[in-house]
Design a protein around this motif. Structure first.
Motif, PDB file in Angstrom:
ATOM      1  N   ILE A 171      50.365  35.339  58.895  1.00  0.00           N
ATOM      2  CA  ILE A 171      49.132  34.950  57.969  1.00  0.00           C
ATOM      3  C   ILE A 171      49.521  34.638  56.588  1.00  0.00           C
ATOM      4  CG2 ILE A 171      47.713  36.948  59.195  1.00  0.00           C
ATOM      5  CD1 ILE A 171      48.647  38.768  56.893  1.00  0.00           C
ATOM      6  N   ASP A 172      50.921  34.301  56.474  1.00  0.00           N
ATOM      7  CA  ASP A 172      51.254  33.870  55.073  1.00  0.00           C
ATOM      8  C   ASP A 172      51.173  32.301  55.118  1.00  0.00           C
ATOM      9  OD1 ASP A 172      51.781  33.937  52.557  1.00  0.00           O
ATOM     10  OD2 ASP A 172      54.101  34.396  52.794  1.00  0.00           O
ATOM     11  N   ARG A 173      51.290  31.700  53.833  1.00  0.00           N
ATOM     12  CA  ARG A 173      51.464  30.219  53.734  1.00  0.00           C
ATOM     13  C   ARG A 173      52.064  30.081  52.230  1.00  0.00           C
ATOM     14  NH1 ARG A 173      46.476  26.897  51.388  1.00  0.00           N
ATOM     15  NH2 ARG A 173      48.428  25.835  50.504  1.00  0.00           N
ATOM     16  N   ARG A 174      52.647  28.853  52.100  1.00  0.00           N
ATOM     17  CA  ARG A 174      53.205  28.698  50.961  1.00  0.00           C
ATOM     18  C   ARG A 174      52.340  28.231  49.936  1.00  0.00           C
ATOM     19  NH1 ARG A 174      58.936  25.771  52.616  1.00  0.00           N
ATOM     20  NH2 ARG A 174      59.842  27.346  54.037  1.00  0.00           N
ATOM     21  N   ALA A 175      52.357  28.546  48.711  1.00  0.00           N
ATOM     22  CA  ALA A 175      51.268  28.107  47.741  1.00  0.00           C
ATOM     23  C   ALA A 175      52.066  28.234  46.456  1.00  0.00           C
ATOM     24  CB  ALA A 175      50.046  28.968  47.842  1.00  0.00           C
ATOM     25  N   GLN A 176      51.649  27.283  45.743  1.00  0.00           N
ATOM     26  CA  GLN A 176      52.210  27.507  43.998  1.00  0.00           C
ATOM     27  C   GLN A 176      50.968  27.162  43.008  1.00  0.00           C
ATOM     28  OE1 GLN A 176      55.207  24.585  44.121  1.00  0.00           O
ATOM     29  NE2 GLN A 176      56.798  26.068  44.452  1.00  0.00           N
ATOM     30  N   GLY A 177      51.253  27.555  41.964  1.00  0.00           N
ATOM     31  CA  GLY A 177      50.258  27.528  40.939  1.00  0.00           C
ATOM     32  C   GLY A 177      49.392  28.492  40.603  1.00  0.00           C
ATOM     33  N   GLU A 178      48.479  28.469  39.608  1.00  0.00           N
ATOM     34  CA  GLU A 178      47.536  29.476  39.385  1.00  0.00           C
ATOM     35  C   GLU A 178      46.757  30.082  40.297  1.00  0.00           C
ATOM     36  OE1 GLU A 178      46.633  30.788  36.070  1.00  0.00           O
ATOM     37  OE2 GLU A 178      48.410  30.420  35.308  1.00  0.00           O
ATOM     38  N   ARG A 179      46.413  29.251  41.256  1.00  0.00           N
ATOM     39  CA  ARG A 179      45.644  29.739  42.431  1.00  0.00           C
ATOM     40  C   ARG A 179      46.298  30.218  43.686  1.00  0.00           C
ATOM     41  NH1 ARG A 179      42.163  25.770  44.551  1.00  0.00           N
ATOM     42  NH2 ARG A 179      40.745  27.729  45.294  1.00  0.00           N
ATOM     43  N   SER A 180      47.487  30.290  43.664  1.00  0.00           N
ATOM     44  CA  SER A 180      48.575  30.428  44.652  1.00  0.00           C
ATOM     45  C   SER A 180      47.997  31.729  45.283  1.00  0.00           C
ATOM     46  CB  SER A 180      50.111  30.590  44.394  1.00  0.00           C
ATOM     47  OG  SER A 180      50.177  31.726  43.609  1.00  0.00           O
ATOM     48  N   GLN A 205      55.419  35.106  35.868  1.00  0.00           N
ATOM     49  CA  GLN A 205      54.093  35.670  36.057  1.00  0.00           C
ATOM     50  C   GLN A 205      52.893  35.087  35.261  1.00  0.00           C
ATOM     51  OE1 GLN A 205      54.419  39.857  35.471  1.00  0.00           O
ATOM     52  NE2 GLN A 205      55.947  40.064  37.088  1.00  0.00           N
ATOM     53  N   SER A 206      51.916  34.397  36.043  1.00  0.00           N
ATOM     54  CA  SER A 206      51.222  33.878  35.246  1.00  0.00           C
ATOM     55  C   SER A 206      49.691  34.573  34.895  1.00  0.00           C
ATOM     56  CB  SER A 206      50.595  32.601  36.310  1.00  0.00           C
ATOM     57  OG  SER A 206      49.576  33.278  37.591  1.00  0.00           O
ATOM     58  N   ALA A 207      48.913  34.263  34.028  1.00  0.00           N
ATOM     59  CA  ALA A 207      47.842  34.834  33.738  1.00  0.00           C
ATOM     60  C   ALA A 207      46.854  35.285  34.863  1.00  0.00           C
ATOM     61  CB  ALA A 207      46.760  34.135  32.767  1.00  0.00           C
ATOM     62  N   ALA A 208      47.030  34.649  35.993  1.00  0.00           N
ATOM     63  CA  ALA A 208      46.080  34.946  36.917  1.00  0.00           C
ATOM     64  C   ALA A 208      46.706  35.933  37.827  1.00  0.00           C
ATOM     65  CB  ALA A 208      46.253  33.653  38.178  1.00  0.00           C
ATOM     66  N   PHE A 209      47.921  35.984  37.798  1.00  0.00           N
ATOM     67  CA  PHE A 209      49.103  37.049  38.588  1.00  0.00           C
ATOM     68  C   PHE A 209      48.615  38.476  37.861  1.00  0.00           C
ATOM     69  CE2 PHE A 209      52.627  39.832  38.900  1.00  0.00           C
ATOM     70  CZ  PHE A 209      52.702  40.227  40.313  1.00  0.00           C
ATOM     71  N   ARG A 210      48.558  38.372  36.511  1.00  0.00           N
ATOM     72  CA  ARG A 210      48.576  39.544  35.651  1.00  0.00           C
ATOM     73  C   ARG A 210      47.183  40.121  35.892  1.00  0.00           C
ATOM     74  NH1 ARG A 210      51.556  36.380  32.070  1.00  0.00           N
ATOM     75  NH2 ARG A 210      49.830  35.857  30.950  1.00  0.00           N
ATOM     76  N   ALA A 211      46.218  39.302  36.178  1.00  0.00           N
ATOM     77  CA  ALA A 211      44.617  39.724  36.414  1.00  0.00           C
ATOM     78  C   ALA A 211      44.596  40.345  37.798  1.00  0.00           C
ATOM     79  CB  ALA A 211      43.755  38.508  36.002  1.00  0.00           C
ATOM     80  N   TYR A 212      45.309  39.781  38.845  1.00  0.00           N
ATOM     81  CA  TYR A 212      45.451  40.185  39.884  1.00  0.00           C
ATOM     82  C   TYR A 212      45.971  41.535  40.083  1.00  0.00           C
ATOM     83  CZ  TYR A 212      46.080  39.336  45.099  1.00  0.00           C
ATOM     84  OH  TYR A 212      45.937  39.287  46.522  1.00  0.00           O
ATOM     85  N   GLU A 213      47.183  41.811  39.336  1.00  0.00           N
ATOM     86  CA  GLU A 213      47.746  43.027  39.567  1.00  0.00           C
ATOM     87  C   GLU A 213      47.001  44.117  38.686  1.00  0.00           C
ATOM     88  OE1 GLU A 213      52.181  44.644  37.931  1.00  0.00           O
ATOM     89  OE2 GLU A 213      51.102  43.356  36.661  1.00  0.00           O
ATOM     90  N   ALA A 214      46.448  43.611  37.658  1.00  0.00           N
ATOM     91  CA  ALA A 214      45.173  44.540  36.970  1.00  0.00           C
ATOM     92  C   ALA A 214      44.446  45.010  37.814  1.00  0.00           C
ATOM     93  CB  ALA A 214      44.907  43.910  35.756  1.00  0.00           C
ATOM     94  N   ARG A 215      43.460  44.157  38.575  1.00  0.00           N
ATOM     95  CA  ARG A 215      42.565  44.652  39.562  1.00  0.00           C
ATOM     96  C   ARG A 215      43.310  45.858  40.586  1.00  0.00           C
ATOM     97  NH1 ARG A 215      41.172  39.211  39.154  1.00  0.00           N
ATOM     98  NH2 ARG A 215      42.322  38.812  41.076  1.00  0.00           N
TER      99      ARG A 215
END
Length: 516
Positions: free
Chosen positions: A153-162, A26-36
């Motif tokens: 509507i889904d696509r594969r993506a990895q990394g901080e901006r996934s 769980q990246s920092a971007a994911f944690r911020a996404y979850e917090a919102r």
């Protein structure tokens, strides 16, 4: 705080920690996404009726419905909303996260009848069991039956901006569907975090551009903050839906504990196992008890009406068990510990099966314990000295596992090789359990008196873990012998009816019998 609510909340927190340990990265971007998302769903403004929800959904051009992928009820609720807007006469398009956009041609071919369901699921990577997307098959079948357009509507993506990239891709696909000449209503089903207004809906707004004039509506399902607020106010049962401060809606059809458990059940699913529907768990339990009872020669019919099935979805599980039997404070503490550790358990004194998991294997195992109770009555809970209590529990666990194998022959038992791996890799109590199991199995055939010296006799986690493991191994061997014709049906019946006056002798007798 009521005791039942405190227990339910404690189970939720424990399962949340368990899921966090399993879901890594769980990246920092994911944690911020979850917090919102959590900030948006921490409270509610007012309770709504089902009619008010239906009116708001029908008035929207695009409806974003939050999904919990492993919970079939989440997809059923989505289809109920679709059914409601479909009746309004306007064309409806389904925008589904379970379909990647790159597979759109395959989905179109399936909807047109040119591709079989099995072939489609294979191309989508869902397979027969469908994995985490437990409801994908029903969604696609519904669309085909009613000739509805499906947009992947889904696509594969990895990394901080996934997450950002996936939302942007989904938004473009949704916006394109909304721009169709006949202006369809688009009903989106996507993971709960995505439907927060600042996530996917905001991306769709950008993709549509200014002055588009289309109305969007966010519909969460069982948002944790809202649910626990209602629970503390004693309003969970009375509220089917609420409106949040930003105008989004939240439907309440299952507790967050049940949602978590559907994911944990998916992770822990064994070979041939199958999820039970919450509303059908008691019925399936009774069916399996009847099946096992017939083989064991134990008439259970007159007891089935008295049997109670309690699941982790019941917020008052401990209270319901307590009402059906007299328990000491220490016993209630032990029952609470079972609930928090996600262990299914049959409580003879209350004639109640507690199902920690909506799993076929769990239900079948507890059904076998119920049959055993019908056969021997109070002898199942007879007071015993420590070593006899240990071997009695091994035999009870063996009968439970044997019963579950009758229902699901594909169920796999953890064997000696796996215990050896756990001894080498595990730490703490888990490593101790593995050590005791391996030592006991090595000694029990040749030098049983030495094996008895290896028992963890204090009734703690070690006692239960070792007796559980040895019982499963014996139950698996018993089933293999029965299935191969080496163990007679009369012998199985006798074991189910054995009051275990000398459980140690009975255990070693069966170990020698099955080893030979």
């Amino acid at each position: 705080m009521r005791a039942s609510l405190a227990l339910h909340l404690a189970l939720f927190r424990r399962q949340k920690a368990q899921i966090a340990r399993v879901v890594e990265g769980q990246s920092a971007a994911f944690r911020a996404y979850e917090a919102r998302y959590r900030r948006r769903t921490s409270d509610y403004r007012q309770i709504l009726s089902a009619h008010a929800v239906s009116q708001q959904v029908r008035a929207a051009d695009v409806v974003y419905v939050g999904d919990y992928h492993t919970l079939p009820l989440a997809q059923e609720t989505y289809l109920n909303l679709v059914e409601g807007v479909r009746e309004a006469g306007r064309r409806v398009a389904l925008a589904l996260e379970c379909v990647e956009g790159r597979h759109q041609a395959s989905v179109d071919a399936y909807l047109a009848g040119r591709l079989t369901e099995r072939a489609l699921l294979s191309r989508l990577g869902l397979g027969a069991g469908q994995g985490a997307w437990s409801g994908a098959r029903s969604l696609l079948a519904y669309a085909r039956r009613h000739r509805l357009r499906v947009v992947g509507i889904d696509r594969r993506a990895q990394g901080e901006r996934s997450l950002e990239l996936r939302d942007a891709y989904a938004a473009e696909r949704i916006a394109r569907a909304l721009r169709a000449e006949d202006s369809p209503r688009v009903v989106v089903l996507v993971g709960q975090y995505h439907v927060a207004p600042c996530h996917l809906p905001a991306q769709v707004e950008r993709a549509l551009g200014e002055a588009h004039g289309l109305k969007g509506l966010v519909v969460y399902q069982n948002a944790e903050g809202v649910y626990w607020r209602l629970a503390r106010e004693g309003k969970v049962g009375a509220a089917q839906a609420v409106e949040l401060a930003d105008g989004a809606l939240c439907l309440l059809n299952a507790s967050p504990v049940v949602c978590q458990q559907s994911f944990l059940d998916y992770l822990e699913a064994e070979s041939g196992d199958a999820p039970l529907r919450e509303r059908g768990a008691a019925e399936r339990f009774r069916e399996m008890a009847g099946l096992i009872g017939r083989l064991a020669g134990v008439p259970v019919g007159r007891w089935l009406d008295e049997a109670e099935v309690v699941t982790a979805a019941d917020g008052d599980a401990l209270e319901r068990i307590q009402q059906r039997g007299r328990f000491t404070q220490g016993e209630l503490v032990q029952l609470r510990r079972y609930i928090l550790s996600r262990e299914s358990y049959y409580i003879p004194r209350a004639r109640t099966a507690y199902l920690a998991s909506l799993s076929l294997n769990h239900a079948a195992e507890e059904a076998a314990h119920f049959v055993r109770h019908c056969a021997v009555g109070d002898a199942m809970e007879a007071p015993r000295r420590a070593s006899d209590a240990f071997y009695a529990r091994c035999l009870e666990e063996a009968l439970g596992f044997f019963g579950s194998k009758l229902v699901n022959p594909r169920r796999v038992c953890v064997g000696a090789g796996e215990w050896a791996l756990r001894f080498g890799q595990a730490r703490g109590v888990e490593r101790q359990i593995a050590a005791f199991v391996l030592a006991h199995k090595a000694a029990e055939v040749e030098v049983p008196d030495e094996a008895v010296k290896l028992l963890p006799l204090r009734k703690d986690r070690l006692f239960h873990g070792v007796s559980h493991a040895l019982g499963y191994l014996l139950g698996d061997a018993l089933y293999q012998g029965f299935d191969a014709g080496r163990v007679e049906r009369a012998e199985v019946r006798a074991l189910f009816r054995d009051p275990l006056e000398d459980p140690r002798a009975t255990y070693f007798q069966w170990v020698r019998r099955l080893s030979a």
